[in-house]
Design a protein around this motif. Structure first.
Motif, PDB file in Angstrom:
ATOM      1  N   PRO A 347     -15.497  19.858   5.286  1.00 12.23           N
ATOM      2  CA  PRO A 347     -14.235  19.199   4.903  1.00 12.23           C
ATOM      3  C   PRO A 347     -14.202  17.806   5.514  1.00 12.23           C
ATOM      4  O   PRO A 347     -14.330  17.650   6.729  1.00 12.23           O
ATOM      5  N   THR A 348     -14.074  16.800   4.667  1.00 12.53           N
ATOM      6  CA  THR A 348     -14.270  15.415   5.109  1.00 12.53           C
ATOM      7  C   THR A 348     -13.090  14.539   4.726  1.00 12.53           C
ATOM      8  O   THR A 348     -12.599  14.605   3.591  1.00 12.53           O
ATOM      9  N   ILE A 368     -13.898  16.195  -0.159  1.00 15.54           N
ATOM     10  CA  ILE A 368     -13.784  14.833   0.365  1.00 15.54           C
ATOM     11  C   ILE A 368     -12.395  14.307   0.030  1.00 15.54           C
ATOM     12  O   ILE A 368     -11.955  14.392  -1.122  1.00 15.54           O
ATOM     13  N   LEU A 369     -11.720  13.747   1.031  1.00 10.19           N
ATOM     14  CA  LEU A 369     -10.386  13.189   0.828  1.00 10.19           C
ATOM     15  C   LEU A 369     -10.368  11.733   1.281  1.00 10.19           C
ATOM     16  O   LEU A 369     -10.284  11.446   2.472  1.00 10.19           O
ATOM     17  N   PRO A 370     -10.439  10.788   0.352  1.00  9.13           N
ATOM     18  CA  PRO A 370     -10.322   9.378   0.713  1.00  9.13           C
ATOM     19  C   PRO A 370      -8.869   9.037   1.068  1.00  9.13           C
ATOM     20  O   PRO A 370      -7.934   9.492   0.398  1.00  9.13           O
ATOM     21  N   VAL A 371      -8.688   8.243   2.109  1.00  8.02           N
ATOM     22  CA  VAL A 371      -7.364   7.778   2.513  1.00  8.02           C
ATOM     23  C   VAL A 371      -7.337   6.265   2.416  1.00  8.02           C
ATOM     24  O   VAL A 371      -8.140   5.578   3.071  1.00  8.02           O
ATOM     25  N   MET A 372      -6.432   5.748   1.593  1.00  6.69           N
ATOM     26  CA  MET A 372      -6.264   4.312   1.441  1.00  6.69           C
ATOM     27  C   MET A 372      -4.883   3.912   1.949  1.00  6.69           C
ATOM     28  O   MET A 372      -3.946   4.723   1.923  1.00  6.69           O
ATOM     29  N   THR A 373      -4.737   2.671   2.380  1.00  8.84           N
ATOM     30  CA  THR A 373      -3.466   2.227   2.947  1.00  8.84           C
ATOM     31  C   THR A 373      -2.747   1.265   2.007  1.00  8.84           C
ATOM     32  O   THR A 373      -3.369   0.498   1.263  1.00  8.84           O
ATOM     33  N   VAL A 374      -1.415   1.347   2.052  1.00 10.97           N
ATOM     34  CA  VAL A 374      -0.541   0.440   1.303  1.00 10.97           C
ATOM     35  C   VAL A 374       0.569  -0.010   2.246  1.00 10.97           C
ATOM     36  O   VAL A 374       0.831   0.624   3.271  1.00 10.97           O
ATOM     37  N   ASP A 375       1.245  -1.094   1.877  1.00  8.15           N
ATOM     38  CA  ASP A 375       2.311  -1.617   2.727  1.00  8.15           C
ATOM     39  C   ASP A 375       3.684  -1.106   2.349  1.00  8.15           C
ATOM     40  O   ASP A 375       4.641  -1.254   3.117  1.00  8.15           O
TER      41      ASP A 375
END
Length: 500
Positions: A347-348, A368-375
């Protein structure tokens, strides 16, 4: 008609089917053509039209799941190393619920539906009846090989159709089990199972079914739709996509992490309804990643590879695809270990993921779980809306205004706040895609509607001609005024007398 399961010995057609190899491209379409003729004859003989027959077949499916639960658990364990809990909860229980719901409501669904009338038709019987489409093809997917095959089958049976079912050969043990068991519990003239691989699909679709229900990738969905267009065969497509998950700064991070982690890593991430990536505020990313890490430790222990609650990828080809996405996207924050011999990927959680990274360009179908950031929530909305419409959309927030904004300002097949995949398991909600994630929906009553033709019916007498004669030539303005008045619908609260 089967009121109780017959002897499990396979019929003659099933024996010949067992000899058909999925690699034999010519034999499967040829066999399917023969079975289609048999099913068409059974349909024309009205075998599946009676309510009692439909109920008996639904009961047969229930008996099959109850009698062979252990075999389904074993088959899915061999195909996906799927834990028994996941098999019972996410594969068998949804099918049983669908069957029970259809059994409980079938009589009501089959009743004619009266419609509103105007003055011209006030003495007529005007209603809609749901009639079966005929012989339908159901193509299941490998990531939930029981549920995605049998849930639409239940809807097709309830609607009175004959069915040819094509389980995914990728999960070979589960497919073989369905091939062996279904003929022992369902009518052998109305319902058939075939071995069809990807190479057979367009040839099978060309055989002119009355409806095609396909679950799978967007690429294969396009092929199915193109082939179906040649014969004007209607289709239902449940396709994949990138399911976004927005995590607001105003939410219970611990609960959000648990629910996201469970949904994403269920079945080793091989779920069409799972969150495919996370959008979160920059200042909460560290807390979210830490919470996800803690959840994974609680779920699977320090070494998920040794956990009996964690499965494997379906085959070497899919393992290589997911591994390449992992190694070419972002930075590993949690997990990242791989073992090719076991088709194991831990689990990634990925951070520092770019929109142009491979993991953000296609559906992952892996752990796989990509995490992206927003403001801001507005930036998250803009990001989601510039992408193809997803099958599912999730938001975690304690702010009802944020939830409402995400729900009303986006378009998706389904939407769920403060949980994930829940909506896809509810028998009372439609499930399906929109745009590139599919067309049409199913589950419960919606499955019955999908596999039914809504036939408009008007039953009237020849005795009353006092209004009808006004429509005949020679035309006069006075006749037109009267016919327009008599044929128009009145506004709510205004009856015909008030209009006069």
């Amino acid at each position: 008609m089967l009121n109780s399961p017959p002897s499990p010995s396979p019929s003659r057609w099933f024996k010949s089917l067992r000899r058909t190899k999925s690699s034999d491209v010519k034999s499967c379409p040829a066999l399917c053509s023969e079975l289609l003729k048999r099913a068409r004859a059974a349909f024309l003989a009205k075998r599946p039209s009676q309510e009692t027959f439909r109920l008996s077949q639904l009961e047969g499916l229930m008996h099959m799941l109850e009698d062979h639960e252990g075999e389904f658990v074993d088959a899915l364990s061999r195909d996906l190393q799927k834990p028994r809990f996941e098999t019972v909860y996410s594969e068998l229980m949804p099918v049983k619920n669908e069957a029970i719901y259809a059994i409980n409501n079938l009589k009501k669904w089959m009743e004619p539906e009266p419609v509103e009338r105007n003055l011209t038709t006030s003495l007529d019987d005007c209603f809609v009846v749901r009639e079966p489409l005929g012989v339908v093809l159901i193509v299941g997917a490998w990531n939930s090989p029981v549920q995605l095959c049998l849930v639409p089958l239940i809807g097709a049976i309830a609607a009175g159709n004959c069915v040819i079912t094509n389980p995914s050969e990728i999960c070979s043990h589960t497919a073989e089990l369905l091939h062996r068991l279904l003929p022992s519990y369902l009518d052998n003239e109305c319902y058939h199972v075939i071995h069809g691989g990807p190479g057979d699909l367009t040839e099978i679709v060309d055989l002119e079914f009355d409806h095609i229900f396909f679950t799978g990738s967007s690429a294969d969905g396009r092929k199915v739709m193109q082939a179906a267009a040649r014969t004007l065969t209607p289709v239902t497509l449940v396709l994949g996509g990138k399911n976004p998950c927005y995590v607001d700064r105003d939410c219970d991070m611990g609960i959000a992490a648990r629910r996201i982690a469970w949904a994403r890593f269920l079945n080793s991430g091989q779920s069409m309804a799972a969150p495919d990536y996370v959008l979160c505020h920059t200042e909460v990313r560290e807390r979210l990643v830490q919470a996800l890490s803690s959840c994974l430790l609680q779920f699977y222990g320090p070494e998920p590879r040794q956990s009996s609650s964690y499965g494997r990828l379906v085959n070497a080809e899919h393992f290589a695809l997911v591994r390449d996405l992992l190694q070419s996207s972002g930075k590993v924050a949690v997990g990242g270990q791989v073992n090719e011999a076991e088709r194991y990927i831990a689990p990634t959680v990925l951070i520092d993921v770019l929109e142009t990274d491979p993991a953000m360009q296609q559906e992952i179908l892996g752990p796989i779980l990509p995490v992206m950031t927003v403001d801001s929530a507005d930036e998250a909305l803009a990001f989601i809306n510039q992408k193809p419409k997803p099958l599912c959309l999730y938001v975690y927030s304690s702010n009802s205004k944020v939830i409402s904004q995400m729900m009303t300002c986006t378009s998706s097949g389904s939407f769920c706040s403060n949980d994930s995949t829940l909506q896809s398991m509810m028998v009372t909600l439609p499930f399906g895609g929109v745009g590139s994630s599919g067309m049409g929906s199913y589950h419960g009553r919606y499955s019955f509607e999908t596999f039914s033709n809504k036939k408009s019916c008007v039953l009237r007498s020849t005795r009353i001609e006092c209004i009808t004669y006004l429509r005949y030539p020679p035309y006069e303005d006075r006749s037109l005024s009267l016919m327009t008045w008599a044929s128009s619908m009145s506004r709510k609260g205004q009856g015909w007398c008030q209009i006069l």
